[in-house]
Design an enzyme around this catalytic site. Structure first.
Site, short mmCIF file in Angstrom:
data_model
loop_
_atom_site.label_atom_id
_atom_site.label_comp_id
_atom_site.label_asym_id
_atom_site.label_seq_id
_atom_site.Cartn_x
_atom_site.Cartn_y
_atom_site.Cartn_z
N HIS A 10 -35.22 -21.64 -17.56
CA HIS A 10 -35.68 -21.86 -19.27
C HIS A 10 -36.14 -23.14 -19.53
O HIS A 10 -35.65 -24.16 -18.96
CB HIS A 10 -34.58 -21.42 -19.75
CG HIS A 10 -33.32 -22.26 -19.87
ND1 HIS A 10 -33.27 -23.25 -20.48
CD2 HIS A 10 -32.23 -21.86 -18.95
CE1 HIS A 10 -31.96 -23.89 -20.35
NE2 HIS A 10 -31.51 -23.16 -19.10
N GLU A 86 -26.16 -17.61 -16.81
CA GLU A 86 -25.53 -18.80 -16.49
C GLU A 86 -24.06 -18.70 -16.05
O GLU A 86 -23.29 -17.72 -16.57
CB GLU A 86 -25.74 -19.80 -17.54
CG GLU A 86 -25.25 -20.96 -16.95
CD GLU A 86 -25.93 -21.82 -15.49
OE1 GLU A 86 -25.55 -21.13 -14.42
OE2 GLU A 86 -26.63 -22.88 -15.56
#
Length: 208
Positions: A10, A86
């Site tokens: 990202h 994550e």
């Protein structure tokens, strides 16, 4: 028949800019202005270089925003897979590595040495991350055999995919650099044998 996984981290957030741990157990920050520009640059580069047939994202906001920028250029709708989220860093969320090392020296050393160690007291071990990332990878390879798939995720899951592709030990996770909005490529043949084609490509960010 090769299946290609393009691994896109990202774009930058306010926490990324200061190298603070930002997992699934803390805040869910959006992309910063820089992060949005990085996501657009990555999307433009991917569209020029690859024929992407599917886009799959972590459920966290920074990844969904990055994947959205890519999907607008590439065409496929974004599919969310929780297996790409994550790691949870527990009480370490929001801290830098230096702060964790200073405040929790024994726990930090154990986390680096043992994939079963739990970060921040209540977080998620790398062994757990590996288990869910393997499941997500195997599902994607089964569903998209022979295709090119863009995965938008985070440092721990993407490093894990690269480590597994190389057959490298867990400690290798701490020896890879994956910059914000970087792209890596792993291919898999019909027998599931993996080849790392490139790692941490940030050439598309050079003009920002």
């Amino acid at each position: 028949m090769l299946t290609t996984l393009l691994l896109l981290r990202h774009g930058e957030t306010a926490l990324t800019a200061h190298q603070r741990l930002s997992g699934s157990g803390g805040d869910d920050p959006p992309l910063s202005g820089t992060g949005r520009r990085q996501a657009d640059a990555a999307a433009e580069s991917l569209a020029a270089r690859f024929g992407v047939q599917a886009v799959v994202s972590s459920p966290l906001r920074r990844c969904r925003e990055t994947a959205g920028a890519a999907a607008r250029r590439l065409g496929p709708e974004v599919r969310v897979d929780a297996g790409l989220r994550e790691a949870d860093f527990g009480a370490w969320e929001g801290l830098t590595f230096a702060e964790v090392r200073e405040r929790y020296p024994r726990e930090f050393a154990a986390w680096q040495a043992d994939p079963a160690a739990v970060p921040g007291g209540t977080g998620e071990s790398f062994a757990s991350v590996t288990h869910r990332v393997e499941r997500a990878r195997d599902k994607l390879l089964a569903e998209h055999a022979g295709r090119t798939v863009l995965l938008v995720s985070h440092v721990a899951p993407l490093r894990t995919l690269v480590r597994l592709a190389l057959g490298a030990p867990p400690r290798t996770l701490f020896r890879m650099d994956l910059a914000a909005a970087s792209v890596s490529e792993v291919t898999y043949d019909g027998a599931g044998e993996a080849t790392l084609r490139f790692l941490n490509d940030t050439s598309h960010l050079s003009h920002l």
